[in-house]
Design a protein around this motif. Sequence first.
Motif, PDB file in Angstrom:
ATOM      1  N   THR A  47      36.507  47.086  45.605  1.00 27.31           N
ATOM      2  CA  THR A  47      37.168  46.084  46.440  1.00 27.31           C
ATOM      3  C   THR A  47      38.083  45.192  45.606  1.00 27.31           C
ATOM      4  OG1 THR A  47      35.366  46.113  48.019  1.00 27.31           O
ATOM      5  CG2 THR A  47      36.776  44.171  48.036  1.00 27.31           C
ATOM      6  N   LEU A  48      37.636  44.799  44.422  1.00 23.56           N
ATOM      7  CA  LEU A  48      38.491  43.999  43.536  1.00 23.56           C
ATOM      8  C   LEU A  48      39.722  44.798  43.094  1.00 23.56           C
ATOM      9  CD1 LEU A  48      35.871  42.098  41.348  1.00 23.56           C
ATOM     10  CD2 LEU A  48      37.364  41.157  43.121  1.00 23.56           C
ATOM     11  N   GLY A  49      39.542  46.087  42.840  1.00 27.81           N
ATOM     12  CA  GLY A  49      40.678  46.945  42.505  1.00 27.81           C
ATOM     13  C   GLY A  49      41.670  47.038  43.644  1.00 27.81           C
ATOM     14  N   LEU A  50      41.152  47.178  44.859  1.00 23.98           N
ATOM     15  CA  LEU A  50      42.001  47.220  46.048  1.00 23.98           C
ATOM     16  C   LEU A  50      42.735  45.893  46.237  1.00 23.98           C
ATOM     17  CD1 LEU A  50      42.650  49.195  48.360  1.00 23.98           C
ATOM     18  CD2 LEU A  50      40.804  48.117  49.647  1.00 23.98           C
ATOM     19  N   SER A  51      42.037  44.797  45.967  1.00 22.45           N
ATOM     20  CA  SER A  51      42.646  43.472  46.053  1.00 22.45           C
ATOM     21  C   SER A  51      43.761  43.315  45.012  1.00 22.45           C
ATOM     22  CB  SER A  51      41.573  42.405  45.856  1.00 22.45           C
ATOM     23  OG  SER A  51      42.118  41.131  45.922  1.00 22.45           O
ATOM     24  N   PHE A  52      43.525  43.828  43.824  1.00 22.05           N
ATOM     25  CA  PHE A  52      44.526  43.768  42.760  1.00 22.05           C
ATOM     26  C   PHE A  52      45.765  44.579  43.146  1.00 22.05           C
ATOM     27  CE2 PHE A  52      46.190  45.193  38.585  1.00 22.05           C
ATOM     28  CZ  PHE A  52      46.511  43.949  38.076  1.00 22.05           C
ATOM     29  N   ILE A  53      45.561  45.757  43.731  1.00 24.21           N
ATOM     30  CA  ILE A  53      46.687  46.576  44.191  1.00 24.21           C
ATOM     31  C   ILE A  53      47.471  45.835  45.267  1.00 24.21           C
ATOM     32  CG2 ILE A  53      47.263  48.687  45.472  1.00 24.21           C
ATOM     33  CD1 ILE A  53      44.902  50.025  43.966  1.00 24.21           C
ATOM     34  N   TYR A  54      46.751  45.165  46.168  1.00 28.42           N
ATOM     35  CA  TYR A  54      47.419  44.388  47.220  1.00 28.42           C
ATOM     36  C   TYR A  54      48.258  43.265  46.611  1.00 28.42           C
ATOM     37  CZ  TYR A  54      48.192  41.121  50.990  1.00 28.42           C
ATOM     38  OH  TYR A  54      48.795  40.267  51.874  1.00 28.42           O
ATOM     39  N   LEU A  71      44.752  36.299  54.854  1.00 28.28           N
ATOM     40  CA  LEU A  71      43.691  37.041  54.160  1.00 28.28           C
ATOM     41  C   LEU A  71      42.837  36.099  53.319  1.00 28.28           C
ATOM     42  CD1 LEU A  71      42.405  39.772  53.360  1.00 28.28           C
ATOM     43  CD2 LEU A  71      44.075  39.867  51.489  1.00 28.28           C
ATOM     44  N   GLY A  72      43.475  35.140  52.655  1.00 31.41           N
ATOM     45  CA  GLY A  72      42.723  34.166  51.853  1.00 31.41           C
ATOM     46  C   GLY A  72      41.801  33.310  52.702  1.00 31.41           C
ATOM     47  N   ILE A  73      42.275  32.860  53.852  1.00 29.95           N
ATOM     48  CA  ILE A  73      41.437  32.053  54.742  1.00 29.95           C
ATOM     49  C   ILE A  73      40.294  32.895  55.297  1.00 29.95           C
ATOM     50  CG2 ILE A  73      41.419  30.885  56.990  1.00 29.95           C
ATOM     51  CD1 ILE A  73      44.066  29.686  56.268  1.00 29.95           C
ATOM     52  N   TYR A  74      40.575  34.149  55.630  1.00 32.63           N
ATOM     53  CA  TYR A  74      39.530  35.049  56.123  1.00 32.63           C
ATOM     54  C   TYR A  74      38.446  35.248  55.063  1.00 32.63           C
ATOM     55  CZ  TYR A  74      37.342  39.267  57.990  1.00 32.63           C
ATOM     56  OH  TYR A  74      36.443  40.187  58.449  1.00 32.63           O
ATOM     57  N   TRP A 122      30.849  42.393  51.923  1.00 26.87           N
ATOM     58  CA  TRP A 122      31.690  43.357  51.234  1.00 26.87           C
ATOM     59  C   TRP A 122      32.497  44.185  52.233  1.00 26.87           C
ATOM     60  CZ3 TRP A 122      31.046  48.670  51.898  1.00 26.87           C
ATOM     61  CH2 TRP A 122      31.940  49.451  51.178  1.00 26.87           C
ATOM     62  N   HIS A 123      31.843  44.671  53.258  1.00 24.60           N
ATOM     63  CA  HIS A 123      32.503  45.533  54.235  1.00 24.60           C
ATOM     64  C   HIS A 123      33.641  44.788  54.946  1.00 24.60           C
ATOM     65  CE1 HIS A 123      32.424  48.084  58.055  1.00 24.60           C
ATOM     66  NE2 HIS A 123      32.843  48.887  57.102  1.00 24.60           N
ATOM     67  N   LYS A 127      37.658  45.576  54.617  1.00 25.42           N
ATOM     68  CA  LYS A 127      38.455  45.849  55.807  1.00 25.42           C
ATOM     69  C   LYS A 127      39.612  44.860  55.920  1.00 25.42           C
ATOM     70  CE  LYS A 127      35.289  45.848  59.000  1.00 25.42           C
ATOM     71  NZ  LYS A 127      34.549  45.977  60.272  1.00 25.42           N
ATOM     72  N   GLY A 128      39.382  43.594  55.571  1.00 25.16           N
ATOM     73  CA  GLY A 128      40.449  42.594  55.612  1.00 25.16           C
ATOM     74  C   GLY A 128      41.586  42.936  54.668  1.00 25.16           C
TER      75      GLY A 128
END
Length: 196
Positions: A47-54, A71-74, A122-123, A127-128
């Motif tokens: 998830t952190l890797g996906l966040s970094f790619i985003y 996304l940050g507020i979510y 995490w899920h 998804k967010g």
Amino acid sequence: MSEGDSTGESIHGKPSVVYRFFTRLGQIYQSWLDKSTPYTAVRWVATLGLSFIYMIRVYLLQGWYIVTYALGIYHLNLFIAFLSPKVDPSLMEDSDDGPSLPTKQNEEFRPFIRRLPEFKFWHSATKGILVAMTCTFFEAFNVPVFWPILVMYFIMLFCITMKRQIKHMIKYRYIPFTHGKRKYKGKEDMGKTFAS
């Protein structure tokens, strides 16, 4: 039965091909989720890797700041729910009906039960990120804004929210991180065995 039935059945009473396909797809997805449950660290690293790619995508495209702010507020709301107890102690203060958090050293230890369990946290977070990543492919979501104001507002919102959450933790004396029941030590093992 009619063709537009909510159960996904066709005129002849058998499930339609589309309904069976999406049911099977949902079963496969749930199977993969179930298999990933014990691998907490691996899930969060992915998830952190996906966040970094985003973040790299948003930086390179120089846009979609509203999507990133949302996304940050979510994620902040998910984090607060993760830190909060399932039963709010402020609501339980007046009634003596249900269980409460231990307030003294000699009371029975009860593990912290979260309002949002780690797996669901995490899920939902993953998804967010995927939804936000999908939004970056559509120009309609690229609303022009002055991004430093959004960053400052998010930092202020984060500080105010965490201050309120920490005050709540202090007032009702709970810590949202436990590693299970306390372990009590017995007699030291001397290493001698008795043979009969």
